[in-house]
Design a protein around this motif. Structure first.
Motif, mmCIF file in Angstrom:
data_model
loop_
_atom_site.group_PDB
_atom_site.id
_atom_site.type_symbol
_atom_site.label_atom_id
_atom_site.label_comp_id
_atom_site.label_asym_id
_atom_site.label_seq_id
_atom_site.Cartn_x
_atom_site.Cartn_y
_atom_site.Cartn_z
ATOM 1 N N VAL A 50 0.605 -0.457 -16.092
ATOM 2 C CA VAL A 50 1.555 -0.193 -15.007
ATOM 3 C C VAL A 50 0.872 0.568 -13.877
ATOM 4 O O VAL A 50 1.055 0.255 -12.693
ATOM 5 N N ALA A 51 0.057 1.578 -14.228
ATOM 6 C CA ALA A 51 -0.643 2.349 -13.200
ATOM 7 C C ALA A 51 -1.598 1.462 -12.399
ATOM 8 O O ALA A 51 -1.668 1.561 -11.168
ATOM 9 N N SER A 52 -2.323 0.580 -13.089
ATOM 10 C CA SER A 52 -3.246 -0.315 -12.389
ATOM 11 C C SER A 52 -2.488 -1.269 -11.484
ATOM 12 O O SER A 52 -2.912 -1.534 -10.349
ATOM 13 N N LEU A 53 -1.355 -1.795 -11.965
ATOM 14 C CA LEU A 53 -0.581 -2.737 -11.167
ATOM 15 C C LEU A 53 -0.015 -2.059 -9.926
ATOM 16 O O LEU A 53 -0.039 -2.632 -8.832
ATOM 17 N N ARG A 54 0.469 -0.845 -10.064
ATOM 18 C CA ARG A 54 0.987 -0.118 -8.904
ATOM 19 C C ARG A 54 -0.109 0.094 -7.866
ATOM 20 O O ARG A 54 0.131 -0.034 -6.663
ATOM 21 N N ARG A 55 -1.307 0.406 -8.345
ATOM 22 C CA ARG A 55 -2.417 0.614 -7.411
ATOM 23 C C ARG A 55 -2.766 -0.687 -6.701
ATOM 24 O O ARG A 55 -3.028 -0.699 -5.492
ATOM 25 N N LEU A 56 -2.752 -1.800 -7.443
ATOM 26 C CA LEU A 56 -3.078 -3.096 -6.846
ATOM 27 C C LEU A 56 -2.030 -3.544 -5.838
ATOM 28 O O LEU A 56 -2.345 -4.273 -4.889
ATOM 29 N N LEU A 57 -0.783 -3.126 -6.050
ATOM 30 C CA LEU A 57 0.311 -3.576 -5.192
ATOM 31 C C LEU A 57 0.544 -2.673 -3.996
ATOM 32 O O LEU A 57 1.489 -2.892 -3.240
ATOM 33 N N GLN A 58 -0.297 -1.670 -3.809
ATOM 34 C CA GLN A 58 -0.166 -0.832 -2.624
ATOM 35 C C GLN A 58 -0.332 -1.692 -1.375
ATOM 36 O O GLN A 58 -1.298 -2.461 -1.265
#
Length: 265
Positions: free
Chosen positions: A99-107
């Motif tokens: 989830v943390a990686s996905l949030r970073r990618l979706l910035q």
């Protein structure tokens, strides 16, 4: 004896669930009327039914629930539950990391990457190296670092590692973990290695390694955008890590991508 409906109300388990537990061999009724097929339970089966329900809420597999019920020793039962809880916690950690990686990618507008081109001279270090499967990297790293810490008495810098391209491309590749020191020893797996001179595109990954692949991707994109071709194993330098502080927010890992400038077309 309690009819299945009464037993259902007392345990907060549906009749359908109780029938399913019966069919699976988890909780058999105290008696079944041979004429009507009605199931009847005894009051002392209530705790067992509730334990089964809690275990299933924790996604304990049916075979493990059956093992649990057959174990007479409370400590053995506790160990079985603890083992499953550890698996759940590990899965939860992986989910949080994803989830943390996905949030970073979706910035919508990720912050610009701070990259330095750095010429690193050749150096002789104390190292442990081997061919390792990708899924075994963390365990191998822990063992190799412990061995380096035990043998290298006078380190002159922070530890680092070289990660062969095949590790990412084929799932197995050569790893080399090292510590700088003026007099690299030979002991066990530890031996001197001369690292060749290299030019690196360097950026710093902040925090845990859960989303370090995102930083790798950003650094690779930067290299392509700046007309830099990559060659050789990636280098990581562990400026601050778990061995230095328990605060993951303080961890700093330098990623060094070997590069050389492409001649203009």
């Amino acid at each position: 004896m309690l009819a299945i409906g009464e037993f259902s109300r007392l345990t907060h388990l549906s009749v359908r669930t109780l029938r399913r537990y019966h069919d699976a061999g988890l909780l058999e009724p105290a008696t079944v009327d041979p004429a009507s097929g009605y199931r009847y339970y005894s009051a002392d089966q209530i705790p067992t039914a509730q334990v089964i329900h809690r275990l299933r809420e924790l996604d304990v597999p049916l075979p493990d629930v059956q093992r649990f019920l057959r174990l007479p020793d409370p400590s053995a039962r506790g160990a079985l539950v603890a083992e499953h809880l550890e698996r759940l916690e590990s899965e939860l950690d992986r989910t949080r990391a994803a989830v943390a990686s996905l949030r970073r990618l979706l910035q919508p507008e990720p912050p610009p990457l701070d990259v330095e081109l750095r010429a690193v001279p050749a150096s002789t270090v104390a190292a442990v190296e081997d061919d390792v499967d990708h899924e075994d990297v963390l365990a191998w790293y822990s063992g190799a670092m412990a061995e380096l810490d035990a043998v290298v008495r006078d380190p002159t810098g922070v530890p680092g590692g070289l990660y062969d391209n095949a590790l990412f491309e084929a799932g197995r590749g050569h790893l080399l973990l090292y510590r700088p020191t003026t007099d690299p020893p030979r002991s066990g797996r530890v031996h001197p290695v001369t690292l060749p001179a290299v030019e690196l595109a360097v950026t710093t990954h902040v925090g845990q390694h859960d989303d370090i692949d995102v930083t790798y991707g950003e650094l690779g994109a930067w290299a392509v955008a700046n007309a830099l071709a990559v060659a050789g194993p990636v280098r990581e330098t562990y400026l601050v890590g778990p061995r230095d502080t328990t605060d993951p927010a303080a961890w700093r890992t330098e990623i060094g991508w070997p590069v050389f400038r492409v001649a203009p077309r």
